[in-house]
Design a protein around this motif. Structure first.
Motif, PDB file in Angstrom:
ATOM      1  N   ALA A   1       0.653  -1.092   0.093  1.00 20.80           N
ATOM      2  CA  ALA A   1      -0.022   0.013   0.073  1.00 20.80           C
ATOM      3  C   ALA A   1       0.844   1.277   0.234  1.00 20.80           C
ATOM      4  O   ALA A   1       1.813   1.280   0.714  1.00 20.80           O
ATOM      5  CB  ALA A   1      -0.899  -0.052   1.012  1.00 20.80           C
ATOM      6  N   LEU A   2       0.406   2.137  -0.910  1.00 19.45           N
ATOM      7  CA  LEU A   2       1.434   3.375  -0.954  1.00 19.45           C
ATOM      8  C   LEU A   2       1.101   4.421   0.000  1.00 19.45           C
ATOM      9  O   LEU A   2       1.919   5.239   0.584  1.00 19.45           O
ATOM     10  CB  LEU A   2       1.225   3.993  -2.120  1.00 19.45           C
ATOM     11  N   ASP A   3      -0.413   4.297   0.394  1.00 18.84           N
ATOM     12  CA  ASP A   3      -0.751   5.333   1.456  1.00 18.84           C
ATOM     13  C   ASP A   3      -0.407   6.819   1.109  1.00 18.84           C
ATOM     14  O   ASP A   3       0.397   7.412   1.866  1.00 18.84           O
ATOM     15  CB  ASP A   3      -0.015   5.051   2.861  1.00 18.84           C
ATOM     16  N   LEU A   4      -0.575   7.320   0.086  1.00 18.64           N
ATOM     17  CA  LEU A   4      -0.384   8.344  -0.854  1.00 18.64           C
ATOM     18  C   LEU A   4      -0.920   9.553   0.025  1.00 18.64           C
ATOM     19  O   LEU A   4       0.065  10.671   0.319  1.00 18.64           O
ATOM     20  CB  LEU A   4      -0.884   8.671  -2.359  1.00 18.64           C
TER      21      LEU A   4
ATOM     22  N   LYS B   1      -1.592   9.644   3.384  1.00 15.75           N
ATOM     23  CA  LYS B   1      -1.370   9.424   4.649  1.00 15.75           C
ATOM     24  C   LYS B   1      -0.529  10.532   5.292  1.00 15.75           C
ATOM     25  O   LYS B   1       0.540  10.892   4.735  1.00 15.75           O
ATOM     26  CB  LYS B   1      -0.531   8.016   5.082  1.00 15.75           C
ATOM     27  N   LYS B   2      -0.995  11.101   6.332  1.00 17.65           N
ATOM     28  CA  LYS B   2      -0.201  12.416   6.977  1.00 17.65           C
ATOM     29  C   LYS B   2       1.123  11.707   7.529  1.00 17.65           C
ATOM     30  O   LYS B   2       1.247  10.759   8.056  1.00 17.65           O
ATOM     31  CB  LYS B   2      -0.911  12.716   8.143  1.00 17.65           C
TER      32      LYS B   2
ATOM     33  N   CYS C   1       1.462  15.096   3.383  1.00 17.77           N
ATOM     34  CA  CYS C   1       1.252  13.815   3.347  1.00 17.77           C
ATOM     35  C   CYS C   1       2.264  13.402   2.249  1.00 17.77           C
ATOM     36  O   CYS C   1       2.890  14.263   1.681  1.00 17.77           O
ATOM     37  CB  CYS C   1      -0.237  13.475   2.629  1.00 17.77           C
ATOM     38  N   LYS C   2       2.577  11.925   1.850  1.00 21.43           N
ATOM     39  CA  LYS C   2       3.530  11.570   1.023  1.00 21.43           C
ATOM     40  C   LYS C   2       3.134  12.216  -0.391  1.00 21.43           C
ATOM     41  O   LYS C   2       4.294  12.470  -1.149  1.00 21.43           O
ATOM     42  CB  LYS C   2       3.356  10.082   0.884  1.00 21.43           C
TER      43      LYS C   2
END
Length: 321
Positions: free
Chosen positions: A2-5, A7-8, A69-70
């Motif tokens: 999961a990249l969790d683009l 996500k903070k 985030c990312k």
């Protein structure tokens, strides 16, 4: 994975390392423009461009605070890296006003190798099965940068800022050299002095010839090839008579291979054939003298050590967690 683009991420406030080094290069070249103001053709526009780049950098820093985030971090860094396409031709606006030094490098090449390897190479191997792989390797330069950058973003995000800093700072160091060491390379210099002079080993000084002449003749090789035409088209659009010594194509691609090796042996193995073709192609298509490519290769290792030290010295703690 999961990249969790979105996500903070925890991050220090302020500018990223790559943004700071861009602003430093921006300032240094702005000062140089002011010193050379009367001699340069586009001084005012160049200063305006730099002010806009600085303003955009601080605006992105502010917007990032709204959503750290990312993905937003990637956007900030990717924009700075994309500006390299502006900074590269910008070097020509400086070095075009200085006396060209190709005669020095061509003479050194002649003395070292008793001839011009850039001429021998393409004349002895004009076949499609040689020309197309080399042109493919040369064209793969920017995809190689993209692949390594995205790999680190996806799989080694904690080192993503370091990677971007090493690459962009190395580019800027090369660009500063290009400003003060105006060498255009065989593909510009040889047509300017004529084939007879090249064949006889006579390399006259041409002064500020490239200040008013930017013609790039078609490159050698199999001119009906797919990759030949890709390289030829990109050079006709974006190439300038600048940036020959040392070869940043070889230097930056060597840095990419170092970082690929440190990140993933599989990534390194996948990129290695393209890297070899790229290095050979710099001489084959006459973009560089052989000494340019050799110095580009050697300089990459020194740059990696120095620029990595700079990053660790300035940023003891990682930007991203």
């Amino acid at each position: 994975m999961a990249l969790d683009l979105f996500k903070k991420v925890e991050t220090r406030k302020g500018l990223f390392a790559v943004e700071k080094i861009t602003l430093i290069y921006n300032l240094l070249t702005s000062i140089l423009i002011l010193f050379l103001f009367q001699e340069m053709d586009h001084s005012v526009q160049m200063l305006i461009d730099r002010a806009m780049i600085a303003g955009m950098t601080f605006l992105l820093m502010y917007l990032y605070r709204l959503a750290p985030c990312k993905f937003s971090a990637f956007v900030r860094i990717a924009i700075q890296m994309s500006l390299l396409s502006y900074w590269y031709p910008d070097t020509f606006e400086f070095n075009r006003i200085f006396p060209n030094l190709d005669h020095v490098f061509a003479s050194a090449e002649q003395w070292l190798f008793n001839g011009q390897p850039a001429v021998w190479f393409c004349l002895r191997f004009p076949q499609m099965w040689v020309s197309e792989p080399f042109n493919m390797g040369y064209f793969f330069y920017y995809p190689m940068i993209l692949i390594v950058v995205l790999w680190y973003f996806i799989y080694r995000f904690q080192y993503f800022e370091k990677l971007s800093f090493v690459l962009v700072t190395s580019f800027f160091i090369y660009y500063l050299i290009y400003i003060f060491v105006p060498v255009a390379g065989p593909q510009f210099y040889f047509p300017a002095i004529g084939d007879d002079n090249v064949a006889q080993g006579v390399f006259p000084s041409i002064g500020d010839y490239f200040n008013h002449n930017q013609e790039l003749l078609p490159g050698p090789g199999y001119d009906h090839g797919f990759f030949y035409n890709l390289v030829e088209g990109s050079q006709q659009i974006g190439e300038r008579p600048t940036a020959a010594f040392p070869s940043s194509h070889v230097g930056i691609s060597t840095l990419l291979m170092i970082m690929a090796w440190r990140g993933s042996r599989r990534l390194f193995a996948c990129l290695f054939p393209f890297y070899i073709l790229l290095c050979c192609a710099t001489v084959y298509i006459q973009a560089h003298y052989l000494i340019d490519s050799i110095v580009g290769f050697i300089s990459a290792f020194g740059l990696y050590v120095v620029v990595t030290w700079m990053f660790k010295r300035w940023f003891a703690q990682p930007m991203f967690k």
